[in-house]
Write an enzyme that holds these catalytic residues in place. Structure first.
Site, short mmCIF file in Angstrom:
data_model
loop_
_atom_site.label_atom_id
_atom_site.label_comp_id
_atom_site.label_asym_id
_atom_site.label_seq_id
_atom_site.Cartn_x
_atom_site.Cartn_y
_atom_site.Cartn_z
N ASP A 90 0.85 -1.12 -0.13
CA ASP A 90 -0.04 0.00 0.02
C ASP A 90 0.88 1.20 -0.02
OD1 ASP A 90 -2.37 1.63 0.48
OD2 ASP A 90 -1.38 1.92 2.56
N ASP B 143 -0.11 5.32 0.86
CA ASP B 143 -0.36 6.04 2.04
C ASP B 143 -0.45 5.39 3.42
OD1 ASP B 143 -1.07 8.74 0.47
OD2 ASP B 143 -2.63 7.31 -0.45
N ASP C 45 -1.50 -0.67 6.04
CA ASP C 45 -1.68 0.01 7.38
C ASP C 45 -2.94 0.31 7.86
OD1 ASP C 45 -2.08 1.99 5.47
OD2 ASP C 45 -2.18 3.30 6.88
#
Length: 215
Positions: A9, A11, A166
């Site tokens: 991922d 961001d 995250d």
């Protein structure tokens, strides 16, 4: 079965852009005399719904706002906050180790290519990746489409790949696509539920990539 590919991922995972975006939205809400409820933020973090959800919520507290008028100012504020941001600690070591092991690398992000690609270049990370898949061309997380597209782009299978995320929405996406998923929460997402993840690490420095590859 040996790991042949890693999918990250963007961001909040490769770089903690989410903190800057949150700070910017908090400032916008305060300018309009209210606070941004964190439960509303957590409900959309890691998806493509953040901006419309924030504007919709703001409109409830400040009727008559013009989202299109606010959009350039909020984006400029975020970019200022990101000017000196680097990759998360340990990320570059993971990417270097992956290259040393001959692993294929991809980014799978719900954000647009116009957001992700310039940041990867600015961070000096773009050259590591064989493919960058973004939410303007694929269904955003928690749909598995981004991860399925990443596997297709890398020419590998879910059984051969590890995802790094995250947010719980990101973990849901990776698991729905069949990947092993390592959650590496950041300061914003650390208190969320990562029960779906196969492994949860407090940071990329907590365990070297070799230790994950040898599982």
């Amino acid at each position: 079965m040996p790991t042949r590919a890693l999918v990250f991922d963007f961001d909040g995972t490769l770089a903690d852009t989410e903190s800057a975006v949150l700070q910017s939205w908090q400032a916008v809400f305060r300018e309009h005399g209210t606070e941004l409820p964190m439960d509303a933020w957590y409900a959309v973090i890691g998806t493509q719904r953040t901006t419309p959800a924030m504007f919709a919520l703001l409109a409830e507290h400040a009727p008559g706002i013009d989202p299109e008028a606010l959009r350039p100012r909020t984006r400029a504020h975020v970019l200022r906050l990101l000017e000196n941001l680097g990759p998360r600690e340990g990320v570059r070591d993971y990417l270097e180790t992956a290259r040393e092991h001959g692993l294929k690398l991809a980014v799978a992000s719900s954000s647009s290519g116009a957001w992700v690609n310039p940041h990867l270049e600015r961070l000096g990370l773009d050259h590591y990746f064989d493919a960058v898949l973004t939410g303007d061309l694929h269904k955003a997380k928690p749909d598995p489409d981004l991860y399925l597209a990443a596997l297709d782009a890398l020419g590998t299978t879910a059984e051969d790949a590890i995802a790094f995320e995250d947010t719980p929405h990101g973990v849901t996406s990776a698991k729905a696509a069949g990947l092993t998923c390592v959650a590496v929460p950041n300061a914003i997402t650390g208190k969320l539920d990562f029960g779906q993840a196969d492994i949860v690490l407090p940071s990329f420095t907590a365990k070297p990539l070799e230790a994950l590859l040898s599982r």
